[in-house]
Design a protein around this motif. Sequence first.
Motif: not given
Length: 561
Positions: A147-153, A191-194, A309-316
């Motif tokens: 997991t990471c703290p959000g999709g951008a990360f 997404h601008y995260s790129v 699911t509650p914020l945040q929950c992001s998988f790489i």
Amino acid sequence: MKSQAQDILDGDAAELDLLVSQMKDLMVGYVNESRKPGALVVEYKLPEELKPLIDLDLPYTGIGIPGLMPMLRNILRYSVNTWNPGFMDKLYAGTNPVGIVTDMLISLLNANSHVYHVSPVLTLMEDCVSEKLAKLLGMGERSGGITCPGGAFSNQLAMLTARNYMFPEIKTKGYCTFGKKLTVFTSSSGHYSVEKTGMALGLGLDNIIKVPCDDQGRMRPDELEQLIIQSLGRKETPFFINATAGTTVLGAFDPLKEIGKIAKRYKLWFHVDGSWGGSLIFSDKHKHKIEGSSLADTFVLNPHKLLGTPLQCSFILASDRQIFKQTNSLGAQYLFHDDSKYDLGDSTVGCGRKPDAIKLFIGWKIYGISGYKKRIEHAFKMARYLTNLVKNNNKFKMVLEDPPNLQICFWYIPKGMKILDREEKETKKYQTWKEQMTLVTKEIHRRLRERGRFLFDYSPLELNGKELPIFFRVVINAPSINEHYLDEMVREVERAGEDVLEYLEENKILQDGLRSENHHINGNYNVNGNHSVNGNHSVNGNHSVNGNGYINHNGLKNWNS
């Protein structure tokens, strides 16, 4: 006689008992209120109005426990209530009761999931759920993730991992002696995260190459391949393709299978940003939209969006679960003692890690794949219902007639205002109409936001090389949304738009040149009197639209009065 330490220990338990008891009533009441007829999503205040209403003073002597509950009630009162079905603003919605309990468990444990020996149970849960997700996506027997703290990360870690794996000398020596210009390819609707990652990694924004989309907002594989060939022709080093499974605005799905084949042909890293659409893997009916995900080297999925699911929950996730540690570890022996594969923090560029994976693990245990499937398919049913409402109402115009996902994008067309054909995009008439439709949309949005019953956003977009007027974007996600709420929402937009054209013209914000009965437009876009509109939609005098699109009202009539 008890020691001071024992008094503190006993006091902690008693204090927790008191606070949890009080919080129970507060939380249950908050959720109940959100579902009552006419309940507001937000009691909206401008920052200058809100500051005096919340106590922002940080005192030397604390207010103590007696002051806590009044403060919490005030926070809830003026915050956006995402439990309210009228919240359709972002790609997430309110969570669920299981999510609340899970978040409470995380806070109770106050665990850090960077090394196994301080978070053994949570580490195994993260490893298990990451592997299960990757297998569902068909990423192979060696697949898994973290997991990471959000999709951008998560997107950032994907590109960093790709660079370190493909060019390990950069990790140690930097770019000084590298001698190659790295290029990245991403959809123009991505997404601008790129781009942010390109900045962070020192690649430069000019080397993040935007690939044109088709008229449905999907990356064009033919254009991608041509841009890669052109980059190679300039003696550059293409290395990373970012495809999107569910774009932020339209919800479009890039053709992953075709893009994956191109990545393999040119030996580029194939990354899929499935932050929004990746969760469709839980729906047999809709998972075909992400066909080709099995070809990805890395894949991002955010359960805090579509799965609730509650914020945040992001998988790489990666086709090789060890790739993150292999490429990013620095072997910090003071923390990572035994080179254990379960010391997950060594796979990231951070240190402390919140155990976010448990949110999906427990949710999956409670609801099962069948529960998530039901949630997703209900959302698509409601999206179809809203689409039909909008399409069958001559006061509205869809951006895409058949939305690919759960974002319903449309314009409200005021009575008497002409709808211009998109083919007229190069004409001065179209440009004026685009600017005026933008003002109409922003004014209606202001009215809806101030009323507080529904909250959804607006967005600009360039589609198939054409810049569209700003339009509304409604996101259907929460299981609590039903036909009643959507009927009410459409009526609310109609009400907000009833006199919008007259209001904008009366206050010298909008010329009337594109009413259906009057098509004359002069080259300077003049309005009545001495007020002229410039390219930034600003009006001389006391009436202006600022750079953020909000209308400044100095003495103008108030819609709510």
